[in-house]
Design a protein around this motif. Sequence first.
Motif, PDB file in Angstrom:
ATOM      1  N   CYS A  60       0.861  -1.191   0.000  1.00 49.00           N
ATOM      2  CA  CYS A  60       0.000   0.000   0.000  1.00 49.00           C
ATOM      3  C   CYS A  60       0.894   1.236   0.000  1.00 49.00           C
ATOM      4  O   CYS A  60       1.656   1.459   0.949  1.00 49.00           O
ATOM      5  CB  CYS A  60      -0.911  -0.002   1.217  1.00 49.00           C
ATOM      6  N   THR A  64      -5.656   4.327   1.291  1.00 53.26           N
ATOM      7  CA  THR A  64      -6.118   2.943   1.424  1.00 53.26           C
ATOM      8  C   THR A  64      -7.386   2.880   2.261  1.00 53.26           C
ATOM      9  O   THR A  64      -7.459   3.484   3.326  1.00 53.26           O
ATOM     10  CB  THR A  64      -5.032   2.071   2.079  1.00 53.26           C
ATOM     11  N   ASP A  66      -9.832   0.239   4.262  1.00 51.91           N
ATOM     12  CA  ASP A  66      -9.782  -1.084   4.897  1.00 51.91           C
ATOM     13  C   ASP A  66     -11.222  -1.509   5.188  1.00 51.91           C
ATOM     14  O   ASP A  66     -11.844  -1.020   6.132  1.00 51.91           O
ATOM     15  CB  ASP A  66      -8.950  -0.980   6.176  1.00 51.91           C
ATOM     16  N   LEU A  78      -1.148   1.565   8.670  1.00 51.85           N
ATOM     17  CA  LEU A  78      -0.997   2.371   7.456  1.00 51.85           C
ATOM     18  C   LEU A  78      -0.873   3.852   7.799  1.00 51.85           C
ATOM     19  O   LEU A  78      -0.057   4.575   7.219  1.00 51.85           O
ATOM     20  CB  LEU A  78      -2.180   2.132   6.527  1.00 51.85           C
ATOM     21  N   ALA A  85      -5.592   6.603   5.457  1.00 52.22           N
ATOM     22  CA  ALA A  85      -6.194   5.282   5.626  1.00 52.22           C
ATOM     23  C   ALA A  85      -7.511   5.434   6.362  1.00 52.22           C
ATOM     24  O   ALA A  85      -7.608   6.166   7.355  1.00 52.22           O
ATOM     25  CB  ALA A  85      -5.259   4.355   6.399  1.00 52.22           C
ATOM     26  N   TRP A 120      -9.602   5.944  -4.269  1.00 53.05           N
ATOM     27  CA  TRP A 120      -8.691   5.198  -3.413  1.00 53.05           C
ATOM     28  C   TRP A 120      -7.652   4.455  -4.257  1.00 53.05           C
ATOM     29  O   TRP A 120      -7.965   3.928  -5.329  1.00 53.05           O
ATOM     30  CB  TRP A 120      -9.458   4.209  -2.548  1.00 53.05           C
ATOM     31  N   HIS A 122      -5.874   1.835  -2.896  1.00 48.35           N
ATOM     32  CA  HIS A 122      -5.886   0.435  -2.461  1.00 48.35           C
ATOM     33  C   HIS A 122      -7.118   0.168  -1.604  1.00 48.35           C
ATOM     34  O   HIS A 122      -7.603   1.053  -0.896  1.00 48.35           O
ATOM     35  CB  HIS A 122      -4.634   0.103  -1.637  1.00 48.35           C
TER      36      HIS A 122
END
Length: 224
Positions: A60, A64, A66, A78, A85, A120, A122
């Motif tokens: 990453c 990101t 999650d 992160l 993140a 985004w 990731h």
Amino acid sequence: MSRPAVLAGGFEAALADPVDRPADEDAHWLVLGDGVRVPLPVRRWHGPPEPALAEVVRRCTGPTIDLGCGPGRLTAALAERGLVALGVDVSAVAVRLARGRGAAALRRDVLAPLPGEGRWAHALLVDGTIGIGGDPVRLLRRCAGLLRPGGTALVELAPPGAGLWRGRAYVTSGGRAGDDERGPAFRWARVGVELAEPLASAAGFRVSVVLPLDRRWFVELVHR
């Protein structure tokens, strides 16, 4: 009860558990409709990211999201690296724990509108969260909608030979018998890593790499 509330209800007890039982006691299980019992590693979720996830985190390099972040150990890791993140989870307990780690976390269904859609770099689906909603293709298509072109989804899949299972599941706490504390049923899925290619293709991704890490299986999927 709404679908997000049912899903959250299945995991709230496990997440809220102070985890003070003996380390060798299987306190929480995800029980699939076909009878397969998957241990829930609650101690691991409450701790720092385990070594197996170092490579996942390393891949990453930009903003990101999650999905199904749980207590937020990856989201926080992160952020500590200086990345934007965001953790997303339907569980109020999970969001509270993630924020307690200093992570940014939002209580919301992953299929509901989310910040930064299409921007985004990731998306993470780790610790079996590919099972959310019981439709892995739909979930990955949702990831594709969150990612910018060329973005990646880092997904944990079940070991080789697991195949595809979709149906109803529930969480049980307290022992192996499955009759101590049983949560409400919700839709879930389990996907073996051998199905990574067709799963990715059906959702608009291609498989970049398969990562076998400490007896766990991760794939990096690139959004076309």
